[in-house]
Write an enzyme that holds these catalytic residues in place. Structure first.
Site, PDB file in Angstrom:
ATOM      1  N   LYS A 242      -9.705  -3.574 -11.986  1.00 53.65           N
ATOM      2  CA  LYS A 242      -8.245  -3.597 -12.186  1.00 53.65           C
ATOM      3  C   LYS A 242      -7.701  -5.009 -12.420  1.00 53.65           C
ATOM      4  O   LYS A 242      -6.710  -5.182 -13.114  1.00 53.65           O
ATOM      5  CB  LYS A 242      -7.545  -2.978 -10.978  1.00 53.65           C
ATOM      6  CG  LYS A 242      -7.734  -1.475 -10.863  1.00 53.65           C
ATOM      7  CD  LYS A 242      -6.880  -0.923  -9.732  1.00 53.65           C
ATOM      8  CE  LYS A 242      -7.080   0.568  -9.591  1.00 53.65           C
ATOM      9  NZ  LYS A 242      -6.164   1.149  -8.604  1.00 53.65           N
TER      10      LYS A 242
ATOM     11  N   ASP B  53       0.180   2.736 -10.246  1.00 51.13           N
ATOM     12  CA  ASP B  53       0.060   2.998  -8.801  1.00 51.13           C
ATOM     13  C   ASP B  53       1.410   2.722  -8.143  1.00 51.13           C
ATOM     14  O   ASP B  53       1.854   3.459  -7.262  1.00 51.13           O
ATOM     15  CB  ASP B  53      -0.977   2.072  -8.157  1.00 51.13           C
ATOM     16  CG  ASP B  53      -2.391   2.397  -8.607  1.00 51.13           C
ATOM     17  OD1 ASP B  53      -2.672   3.572  -8.887  1.00 51.13           O
ATOM     18  OD2 ASP B  53      -3.213   1.462  -8.687  1.00 51.13           O
TER      19      ASP B  53
ATOM     20  N   GLY C 154      -1.321  -3.544   6.071  1.00 47.05           N
ATOM     21  CA  GLY C 154      -2.401  -3.890   5.152  1.00 47.05           C
ATOM     22  C   GLY C 154      -1.914  -4.884   4.109  1.00 47.05           C
ATOM     23  O   GLY C 154      -0.702  -4.953   3.818  1.00 47.05           O
TER      24      GLY C 154
ATOM     25  N   GLY D 235      -4.225  -5.663   1.194  1.00 45.35           N
ATOM     26  CA  GLY D 235      -5.261  -5.637   0.161  1.00 45.35           C
ATOM     27  C   GLY D 235      -4.668  -5.236  -1.182  1.00 45.35           C
ATOM     28  O   GLY D 235      -3.448  -5.294  -1.395  1.00 45.35           O
ATOM     29  N   GLY D 236      -5.529  -4.791  -2.087  1.00 44.93           N
ATOM     30  CA  GLY D 236      -5.098  -4.405  -3.431  1.00 44.93           C
ATOM     31  C   GLY D 236      -4.086  -3.271  -3.406  1.00 44.93           C
ATOM     32  O   GLY D 236      -3.070  -3.309  -4.120  1.00 44.93           O
ATOM     33  N   ALA D 237      -4.320  -2.281  -2.572  1.00 43.54           N
ATOM     34  CA  ALA D 237      -3.403  -1.139  -2.521  1.00 43.54           C
ATOM     35  C   ALA D 237      -2.026  -1.581  -2.016  1.00 43.54           C
ATOM     36  O   ALA D 237      -0.992  -1.156  -2.544  1.00 43.54           O
ATOM     37  CB  ALA D 237      -3.978  -0.048  -1.623  1.00 43.54           C
TER      38      ALA D 237
ATOM     39  N   TYR E 277      -5.645  10.166   0.897  1.00 44.42           N
ATOM     40  CA  TYR E 277      -5.376  11.599   0.686  1.00 44.42           C
ATOM     41  C   TYR E 277      -6.510  12.485   1.166  1.00 44.42           C
ATOM     42  O   TYR E 277      -6.480  13.688   0.979  1.00 44.42           O
ATOM     43  CB  TYR E 277      -5.066  11.879  -0.796  1.00 44.42           C
ATOM     44  CG  TYR E 277      -6.145  11.422  -1.752  1.00 44.42           C
ATOM     45  CD1 TYR E 277      -7.253  12.218  -2.025  1.00 44.42           C
ATOM     46  CD2 TYR E 277      -6.058  10.178  -2.358  1.00 44.42           C
ATOM     47  CE1 TYR E 277      -8.247  11.784  -2.885  1.00 44.42           C
ATOM     48  CE2 TYR E 277      -7.037   9.741  -3.223  1.00 44.42           C
ATOM     49  CZ  TYR E 277      -8.138  10.545  -3.476  1.00 44.42           C
ATOM     50  OH  TYR E 277      -9.114  10.104  -4.326  1.00 44.42           O
TER      51      TYR E 277
ATOM     52  N   GLY F 156      -1.053  10.989   0.798  1.00 39.12           N
ATOM     53  CA  GLY F 156      -1.331  10.227  -0.415  1.00 39.12           C
ATOM     54  C   GLY F 156      -1.566  11.045  -1.682  1.00 39.12           C
ATOM     55  O   GLY F 156      -1.699  10.475  -2.767  1.00 39.12           O
TER      56      GLY F 156
HETATM   57  P1  ATR Z   1      -7.707  -1.750  -1.054  1.00 44.50           P
HETATM   58  O1  ATR Z   1      -7.933  -2.155  -2.468  1.00 44.50           O
HETATM   59  O2  ATR Z   1      -8.005  -0.309  -0.757  1.00 44.50           O
HETATM   60  O3  ATR Z   1      -6.376  -2.175  -0.542  1.00 44.50           O
HETATM   61  P2  ATR Z   1      -8.880  -4.006   0.258  1.00 44.50           P
HETATM   62  O4  ATR Z   1      -8.266  -4.903  -0.759  1.00 44.50           O
HETATM   63  O5  ATR Z   1     -10.291  -4.239   0.704  1.00 44.50           O
HETATM   64  O6  ATR Z   1      -8.843  -2.504  -0.200  1.00 44.50           O
HETATM   65  O7  ATR Z   1      -7.915  -4.039   1.566  1.00 44.50           O
HETATM   66  C1  ATR Z   1      -8.203  -3.324   2.728  1.00 44.50           C
HETATM   67  C2  ATR Z   1      -7.066  -3.494   3.742  1.00 44.50           C
HETATM   68  O8  ATR Z   1      -7.390  -2.740   4.927  1.00 44.50           O
HETATM   69  C3  ATR Z   1      -6.879  -4.928   4.230  1.00 44.50           C
HETATM   70  O9  ATR Z   1      -5.530  -5.144   4.546  1.00 44.50           O
HETATM   71  C4  ATR Z   1      -7.744  -4.967   5.489  1.00 44.50           C
HETATM   72  O10 ATR Z   1      -7.378  -5.949   6.426  1.00 44.50           O
HETATM   73  P3  ATR Z   1      -7.959  -7.472   6.255  1.00 44.50           P
HETATM   74  O11 ATR Z   1      -7.136  -8.081   5.166  1.00 44.50           O
HETATM   75  O12 ATR Z   1      -7.755  -8.095   7.573  1.00 44.50           O
HETATM   76  O13 ATR Z   1      -9.406  -7.317   5.868  1.00 44.50           O
HETATM   77  C5  ATR Z   1      -7.434  -3.605   6.061  1.00 44.50           C
HETATM   78  N1  ATR Z   1      -8.485  -3.136   6.982  1.00 44.50           N
HETATM   79  C6  ATR Z   1      -9.652  -2.551   6.656  1.00 44.50           C
HETATM   80  N2  ATR Z   1     -10.356  -2.234   7.776  1.00 44.50           N
HETATM   81  C7  ATR Z   1      -9.586  -2.626   8.835  1.00 44.50           C
HETATM   82  C8  ATR Z   1      -9.740  -2.552  10.264  1.00 44.50           C
HETATM   83  N3  ATR Z   1     -10.818  -2.027  10.842  1.00 44.50           N
HETATM   84  N4  ATR Z   1      -8.734  -3.032  11.039  1.00 44.50           N
HETATM   85  C9  ATR Z   1      -7.624  -3.564  10.475  1.00 44.50           C
HETATM   86  N5  ATR Z   1      -7.418  -3.661   9.139  1.00 44.50           N
HETATM   87  C10 ATR Z   1      -8.384  -3.194   8.332  1.00 44.50           C
END
Ligand code: ATR
Length: 287
Positions: A71, A107, A132, A134-136, A231, A252
């Site tokens: 992406k 999205d 969170g 991350g990308g989402a 989802y 979702g």
């Molecule tokens: P996506 O593209 O699905 O958003 P990603 O970019 O890997 O995937 O982001 C995952 C998100 O879930 C992040 O915010 C991550 O927190 P960190 O930035 O601290 O890594 C969060 N996340 C995943 N597992 C977690 C856990 N066990 N506890 C808390 N946050 C978690």
């Protein structure tokens, strides 16, 4: 489905690709609309992304979706990107207009449409807690920002990642009078904050590890909407806990369907048959 000499080809680029539900949803919609298109999964191996994108022009593909892990990587190969894609830094939809490739991110508007249609929720003027970074989360935050949320709080385990998103918006926030703040996950138990929030959305991938963000739902406003972009299952552990506290929830599936619907509308110019798309998904997931 009848393939003829005039059938237009659309599809999805990703690696791996076998998990994608998009061909199921999109072909159901194309068939319902009676459009002479076919939607195909393309497994694009690492290092082949640029030639795959060039192949869209060479073969005259009408458009594609782009999924993990491309992406962000796809952007340099496009001629133009729209505002959502620019804010998020990621493209999930490409349209080929006479050889010119434009990237979109559906999205973000897909989530906003699900909020409106499935939960009757408008982000304008609202205070929203995004869990969170991350990308989402970037997709969700862009949608909330563009649709007039007044305050967005990003709570993340790694605070630096939340801070990076906040800084990316700093200049734009000033001109739009929107506040973006960051917080640690301990924030999810702060009664004073929780009671002032209109929407809480879980964008983390924690569900894949069988856990859920530890929100003290009892401290939230009775009018709050609790949303999870995952989802599978349709009612996640996070949403189950929220429902246990009597809170309204949004899963979702709607976001998945609406992002596809908006992509379809970009490619074909026709209104997407959202019901058909949702039913095909529900039937597949055996809901
Ligand atoms: P996506 O593209 O699905 O958003 P990603 O970019 O890997 O995937 O982001 C995952 C998100 O879930 C992040 O915010 C991550 O927190 P960190 O930035 O601290 O890594 C969060 N996340 C995943 N597992 C977690 C856990 N066990 N506890 C808390 N946050 C978690």
């Amino acid at each position: 489905m009848k393939i003829t000499g005039e059938t237009k080809v659309i599809g999805i680029f990703g690696y791996p690709i076998s998990h994608t539900l998009s061909p199921l949803i999109q072909n159901a919609a194309l068939e319902a609309l009676g459009l002479n298109y076919i939607y195909i999964p393309f497994e694009v191996k690492p290092n082949n992304l640029e030639s795959a994108v060039k192949g869209m022009q060479a073969l005259g593909l009408a458009g594609v979706n782009v999924t993990v892990p491309y992406k962000e990587a796809v952007i340099p190969f496009l001629d133009e990107i729209d505002i959502d894609a620019e804010l998020i830094g990621a493209v999930n939809t490409i349209v080929n207009k006479n050889g010119r490739l434009k990237g979109y991110n559906t999205d973000s508007p897909g989530y906003i449409r699900s909020l409106h249609e499935d939960a009757g929720f408008a982000p304008k003027g609202k205070t929203i807690l995004v869990i969170g970074a991350g990308g989402a989360a970037r997709g969700i935050i862009a949608g909330l920002f563009l649709n007039g949320a007044s305050e967005i709080i990003i709570a993340n385990r790694t605070i630096e990642k939340a801070e990076e998103i906040r800084l990316n918006y700093a200049e734009r926030c000033r001109s739009k009078h929107i506040q973006i703040k960051t917080a640690s996950l301990s924030y999810l138990k702060d009664p004073q904050i929780l009671s002032s929030v209109d929407l809480i959305v879980n964008t983390t991938s924690m569900g894949l590890e069988g856990v859920a963000p530890d929100v003290d739902f009892a401290s939230t406003s009775p009018h709050v909407l609790i949303s999870d972009i995952a989802y599978k299952p349709p009612v996640t552990q996070f949403l189950k806990k929220a429902q246990g506290a009597g809170r309204k929830t949004l899963g979702g599936l709607g976001m998945l369907v609406y992002q596809g619907a908006i992509s379809l509308e970009i490619w074909t110019g026709q209104k997407a048959p959202v019901e058909v798309m949702m039913n095909s998904l529900r039937a597949f997931l055996n809901e």
